[in-house]
Motif scaffolding. Structure first.
Motif, PDB file in Angstrom:
ATOM      1  N   PRO A  10      98.728  71.605  51.717  1.00  0.00           N
ATOM      2  CA  PRO A  10      97.744  71.536  50.623  1.00  0.00           C
ATOM      3  C   PRO A  10      97.604  72.829  49.831  1.00  0.00           C
ATOM      4  O   PRO A  10      97.177  72.789  48.671  1.00  0.00           O
ATOM      5  N   ARG A  12      99.728  74.414  48.418  1.00  0.00           N
ATOM      6  CA  ARG A  12     100.628  74.390  47.268  1.00  0.00           C
ATOM      7  C   ARG A  12      99.903  73.991  45.980  1.00  0.00           C
ATOM      8  O   ARG A  12     100.367  74.304  44.888  1.00  0.00           O
ATOM      9  N   SER A  13      98.809  73.280  46.105  1.00  0.00           N
ATOM     10  CA  SER A  13      98.083  72.822  44.917  1.00  0.00           C
ATOM     11  C   SER A  13      97.600  73.983  44.058  1.00  0.00           C
ATOM     12  O   SER A  13      97.308  73.801  42.866  1.00  0.00           O
ATOM     13  N   GLN A  14      97.530  75.193  44.631  1.00  0.00           N
ATOM     14  CA  GLN A  14      97.095  76.356  43.860  1.00  0.00           C
ATOM     15  C   GLN A  14      98.083  76.707  42.752  1.00  0.00           C
ATOM     16  O   GLN A  14      97.737  77.451  41.822  1.00  0.00           O
ATOM     17  N   LEU A  16      99.473  74.474  40.709  1.00  0.00           N
ATOM     18  CA  LEU A  16      99.388  73.522  39.599  1.00  0.00           C
ATOM     19  C   LEU A  16      98.941  74.148  38.279  1.00  0.00           C
ATOM     20  O   LEU A  16      99.498  73.815  37.223  1.00  0.00           O
ATOM     21  N   ARG A  32     105.921  69.041  40.560  1.00  0.00           N
ATOM     22  CA  ARG A  32     104.659  68.414  40.969  1.00  0.00           C
ATOM     23  C   ARG A  32     104.857  67.516  42.194  1.00  0.00           C
ATOM     24  O   ARG A  32     103.974  67.419  43.054  1.00  0.00           O
ATOM     25  N   ILE A  35     105.079  69.906  45.122  1.00  0.00           N
ATOM     26  CA  ILE A  35     103.746  70.455  45.401  1.00  0.00           C
ATOM     27  C   ILE A  35     102.876  69.418  46.108  1.00  0.00           C
ATOM     28  O   ILE A  35     102.136  69.737  47.048  1.00  0.00           O
ATOM     29  N   ALA A  36     102.976  68.166  45.678  1.00  0.00           N
ATOM     30  CA  ALA A  36     102.166  67.098  46.266  1.00  0.00           C
ATOM     31  C   ALA A  36     102.658  66.680  47.646  1.00  0.00           C
ATOM     32  O   ALA A  36     101.968  65.933  48.354  1.00  0.00           O
TER      33      ALA A  36
END
Length: 280
Positions: A10, A12-14, A16, A32, A35-36
């Motif tokens: 999670p 990795r969402s930083q 975006l 994306r 990242i997801a």
């Protein structure tokens, strides 16, 4: 703090926010999806709590640079990592080639330095989309020569070791999915099946945010028979029935691919530059 570190799960969402505002390009979808966690890959950043620069890769040798390009410390660390780790690993796996995209033209002046261990060539790509509401255009004649038929790619089909070219279809799937089981559970695709071989396939890849990319290939001996059109038509109809926007991406010089996309009803949404790289 180290100048480059990998983000996991999670966290990795930083990254975006670093993708926002970039010109439309297919690697935005790839990044994306990675990242997801929908597609396997890696995400490296300069700061794990407040990243300003990022380097994202997938299993299919697609690379993406995002965020601040004038980050000397990060760029130097990334240059070393590519030269000492990534390039040797790619050579050992006999996977020397890669595609490189970037979120801003400011990266172009940095890329030759960061990828000093590779031979680079800039080329233009074109991206197309087809929205569910427009897919009537894809419902066209799918008649095929006798002995050929369109088949959904499912677990039963993928288990058939008797079919020629099955290894190539599995390679295509494993390039963008964690496993065949993951593809069957979360993705979809269609192929043209002959009596003893897989002639063509159109597989979903990088699903994220209601969009799904297309991986399509026809085995050399079966080209120019309408197989790619038939498999892609089935794919597009399936994606529309499930409310997904299908994305087609090709080199701008690949006229047959672009002509097929437009015949299926895809609309061009972007032309953009990318680098083709080869680790020497």
């Amino acid at each position: 703090m180290t100048p480059i570190c990998e983000l996991i799960g999670p966290d990795r969402s930083q990254v975006l926010p670093l993708l926002e505002g970039a010109p439309p390009n297919y690697l935005d979808v790839v990044a994306r999806a990675v990242i997801a966690g929908n597609s396997p890959g890696h995400v490296w950043v300069d700061d794990p709590t407040a990243p300003t620069s990022a380097f994202i890769i997938d299993k299919g040798s697609c690379y993406y640079l995002a965020g601040a390009a004038n980050n000397g410390t990060f760029n130097a660390a990334l240059t070393r990592m590519i030269k000492e780790e990534l390039a040797p690993q790619a050579r050992a796996a006999a996977s020397h080639g890669f595609k490189l995209y970037y979120s801003s033209p400011l990266w172009e002046d940095k890329i030759t330095q960061i990828f000093s261990s590779a031979e680079l060539r800039r080329r233009e790509r074109s991206m197309f989309e087809i929205y569910p509401a427009r897919v009537e255009a894809a419902a066209m004649d799918q008649r095929l020569p006798s002995g050929a038929g369109v088949r959904r790619i499912d677990a039963s089909l993928l288990s058939r070791a008797d079919l020629a070219n099955m290894d190539r279809l599995l390679d295509e799937i494993h390039t963008t999915w964690a496993s065949s089981a993951d593809f069957v559970a979360k993705g979809f695709g269609y192929c043209v099946l002959l009596e003893s071989s897989v002639a063509c396939w159109c597989t979903g890849e990088y699903p994220v945010d209601g969009r799904i990319g297309i991986g399509i290939e026809t085995v050399e001996e079966y080209r120019q028979r309408g197989y790619a059109r038939a498999a892609a038509t089935a794919f597009v109809l399936h994606s529309a029935a499930n409310g997904a926007t299908a994305i087609w991406d090709a080199w701008s010089s690949n006229i047959p691919s672009i002509v097929l996309a437009e015949r299926l009803g895809f609309q061009r949404v972007a032309d953009y530059n990318a680098f083709v790289g080869l680790f020497l």
